[in-house]
Design an enzyme around this catalytic site. Structure first.
Site, mmCIF file in Angstrom:
data_model
loop_
_atom_site.group_PDB
_atom_site.id
_atom_site.type_symbol
_atom_site.label_atom_id
_atom_site.label_comp_id
_atom_site.label_asym_id
_atom_site.label_seq_id
_atom_site.Cartn_x
_atom_site.Cartn_y
_atom_site.Cartn_z
ATOM 1 N N ARG A 98 14.556 -21.918 21.681
ATOM 2 C CA ARG A 98 15.308 -22.367 21.593
ATOM 3 C C ARG A 98 15.196 -23.758 20.085
ATOM 4 O O ARG A 98 15.101 -23.242 19.241
ATOM 5 C CB ARG A 98 16.352 -23.237 22.113
ATOM 6 C CG ARG A 98 16.973 -22.037 22.920
ATOM 7 C CD ARG A 98 18.162 -23.012 23.827
ATOM 8 N NE ARG A 98 19.373 -22.657 23.087
ATOM 9 C CZ ARG A 98 20.470 -21.668 22.752
ATOM 10 N NH1 ARG A 98 19.886 -20.467 23.366
ATOM 11 N NH2 ARG A 98 21.056 -22.187 21.797
ATOM 12 N N GLY A 152 20.112 -29.753 30.095
ATOM 13 C CA GLY A 152 21.673 -29.892 30.811
ATOM 14 C C GLY A 152 21.703 -29.838 32.269
ATOM 15 O O GLY A 152 22.659 -31.149 33.311
ATOM 16 N N ASP A 199 11.470 -22.307 28.100
ATOM 17 C CA ASP A 199 10.642 -22.990 26.903
ATOM 18 C C ASP A 199 10.067 -24.307 27.042
ATOM 19 O O ASP A 199 9.005 -24.878 26.035
ATOM 20 C CB ASP A 199 12.388 -23.859 26.616
ATOM 21 C CG ASP A 199 12.985 -22.458 25.821
ATOM 22 O OD1 ASP A 199 12.969 -21.518 26.660
ATOM 23 O OD2 ASP A 199 14.196 -23.195 25.668
ATOM 24 N N GLU A 208 12.439 -17.479 19.169
ATOM 25 C CA GLU A 208 13.770 -17.471 18.951
ATOM 26 C C GLU A 208 14.189 -18.488 17.779
ATOM 27 O O GLU A 208 15.769 -18.653 17.002
ATOM 28 C CB GLU A 208 14.596 -16.849 19.887
ATOM 29 C CG GLU A 208 14.735 -18.627 20.998
ATOM 30 C CD GLU A 208 15.510 -18.264 21.646
ATOM 31 O OE1 GLU A 208 16.072 -16.560 22.319
ATOM 32 O OE2 GLU A 208 15.520 -19.400 23.094
ATOM 33 N N ARG A 250 6.760 -3.596 12.783
ATOM 34 C CA ARG A 250 7.392 -3.020 13.566
ATOM 35 C C ARG A 250 7.857 -5.117 14.816
ATOM 36 O O ARG A 250 7.267 -5.421 14.570
ATOM 37 C CB ARG A 250 7.227 -2.132 14.327
ATOM 38 C CG ARG A 250 6.981 -1.011 14.555
ATOM 39 C CD ARG A 250 7.967 -0.423 14.293
ATOM 40 N NE ARG A 250 8.376 0.960 13.359
ATOM 41 C CZ ARG A 250 8.216 1.534 11.991
ATOM 42 N NH1 ARG A 250 8.438 0.347 11.603
ATOM 43 N NH2 ARG A 250 8.092 2.807 12.366
#
Ligand code: F6P
Length: 380
Positions: free
Chosen positions: A186, A119, A142, A237, A283
């Site tokens: 991402r 970006g 990332d 994620e 967990r």
């Protein structure tokens, strides 16, 4: 000859921001060039807020090599080409880039260094099209900036994730549990994949491979059959099940060009499913911002220093509109247009980063092959 340059750090922080700043400042000072830093990324450029950077004793940019964060701040919500402003009580988006161009001219900066991810570099390219002398440096944990083999901050994030996996290993083994670690990433699974290898995980789920939970269950069951009553799972994620969607924690109104989703929650979902399907307790731990903060690894200190020094070298050669990169293992540069123009993966991204390229894990990459060879289940 250039005389005066400015740096801005933009986007989510990473370990190594300060090491890049220091290298730019040192190289500038060694060549008689004055260096300044805009405060809080593009926001500082818009407001014309900057400060002098110097490595003289006790000065701001001295002693910062091992320091996390950014001494000149950063911003995750500043797209000056589509900037959120309130007018008559209404939220409107405006192109305020000309104000920034005027500030650069007025202040007499010969070059602007933009430290950031896709970006940030897209705005840098757009400033370059408006005649500003810009040189980008690729940042993001990332590791998904196009045209470079590695971004600064990534190695530290992988090291933090690997250490977390070591710790989860001992508790998982003790309590015969499935331990899931949700890491950042991402659109690209570099952190998940590399930390899974470094941390000896059994399963790694990444955005590039939509997963089948049953494959993970098979892997865990095969371990149970060998007497191993615990398993370690890394989930990026941005991972999503086959035919499913990514898990969004919340959305935010940042303006076009700045990603408007906060991902999170997939680790917990995977842990619950695995518990249900295997009968073992599971967990989840979400590593979150631990991956971005704190001191950089030696590798990131060196990479950041190389990037910063190269960026200033390019400025001295008056090569603008470029990004410093590592290509075939060597320090190099490419045109910003190659980095952010010509999107190849529009369909594969969410949020509003569709105009940027994203460097993803490819199936022929050594990390994928290595993971498969040693039996790490990738969910397919
Ligand atoms: O782009 C880097 C990153 O760390 C992503 O992995 C993550 O989704 C995002 O930043 C979170 O950013 P923030 O919550 O700071 O906006």
């Amino acid at each position: 000859m250039i005389k005066k340059v400015a740096i801005l750090a933009n986007g989510g922080d990473v370990s190594g921001f300060n090491a890049v700043i220091r290298a730019i400042v040192k190289t500038a000072e060694n060549n008689g060039v004055e260096c300044y830093g805009f405060i809080d990324g593009y926001n500082g450029l818009l407001k014309n807020e900057f400060e002098k950077l110097s490595t003289a004793n006790d000065e701001h940019a001295s002693g910062i090599l091992p320091k996390g964060g950014s001494i000149i701040g950063s911003s995750t919500n500043a797209n000056v080409f589509n900037y959120k402003v309130i007018e008559n009580g209404e939220v409107v988006y405006k192109d305020l880039s000309d104000v920034c161009v005027e500030n650069i001219k007025k202040d007499g900066f010969d070059c602007l260094f933009t430290l950031g991810g896709d970006g940030t570099q897209k705005s840098a390219r757009d400033f370059s099209l408006k005649g500003v002398n810009v040189i980008g440096v690729p940042k993001t944990i990332d590791n998904d900036v196009a045209c470079t083999e590695i971004t600064f901050g990534y190695n530290t994030a992988v090291s933090v994730a690997a250490e977390a996996l070591d710790r989860l290993h001992t508790t998982g083994e003790t309590h015969h549990r499935i331990m899931v670690l949700e890491v950042m990433g991402r659109y690209a699974g570099w952190i998940a994949l590399e930390s899974a290898i470094a941390g000896g995980a059994d399963i790694a789920l990444i955005p590039e491979i939509p997963y089948d939970i049953n494959k993970a269950v098979e892997k865990i069951n095969s371990r149970i059959a060998k007497g191993k009553r615990f398993s370690i799972v890394v989930v990026a994620e941005g991972a999503a099940p086959k035919g499913g969607t990514i898990t969004i924690e919340n959305t935010r109104n940042n303006g076009a060009g700045v990603d408007n989703t906060k991902l999170g929650g997939i680790g917990q979902i995977v842990a619950k499913q695995l518990e249900h399907l295997t009968g073992l307790e599971a967990r989840n731990t979400t590593l979150g911002y631990m991956q971005r903060g704190g001191t950089p690894t030696a590798f990131d200190r060196v990479l950041s220093t190389k990037y910063g020094a190269k960026a200033m070298e390019l400025a001295l050669e008056e090569k603008y509109g470029v990004l410093t990169v590592i290509k075939n293992g060597k320090l190099d540069y490419v045109s910003l247009e190659d980095v952010v123009g010509n999107n190849k993966t529009i369909g594969a991204v969410s949020g509003n980063t569709a105009e940027s390229n994203i460097r993803k894990v490819t199936m022929d990459h050594d990390l994928v092959k290595t993971a498969r060879n040693i039996g790490i289940c990738l969910g397919d």
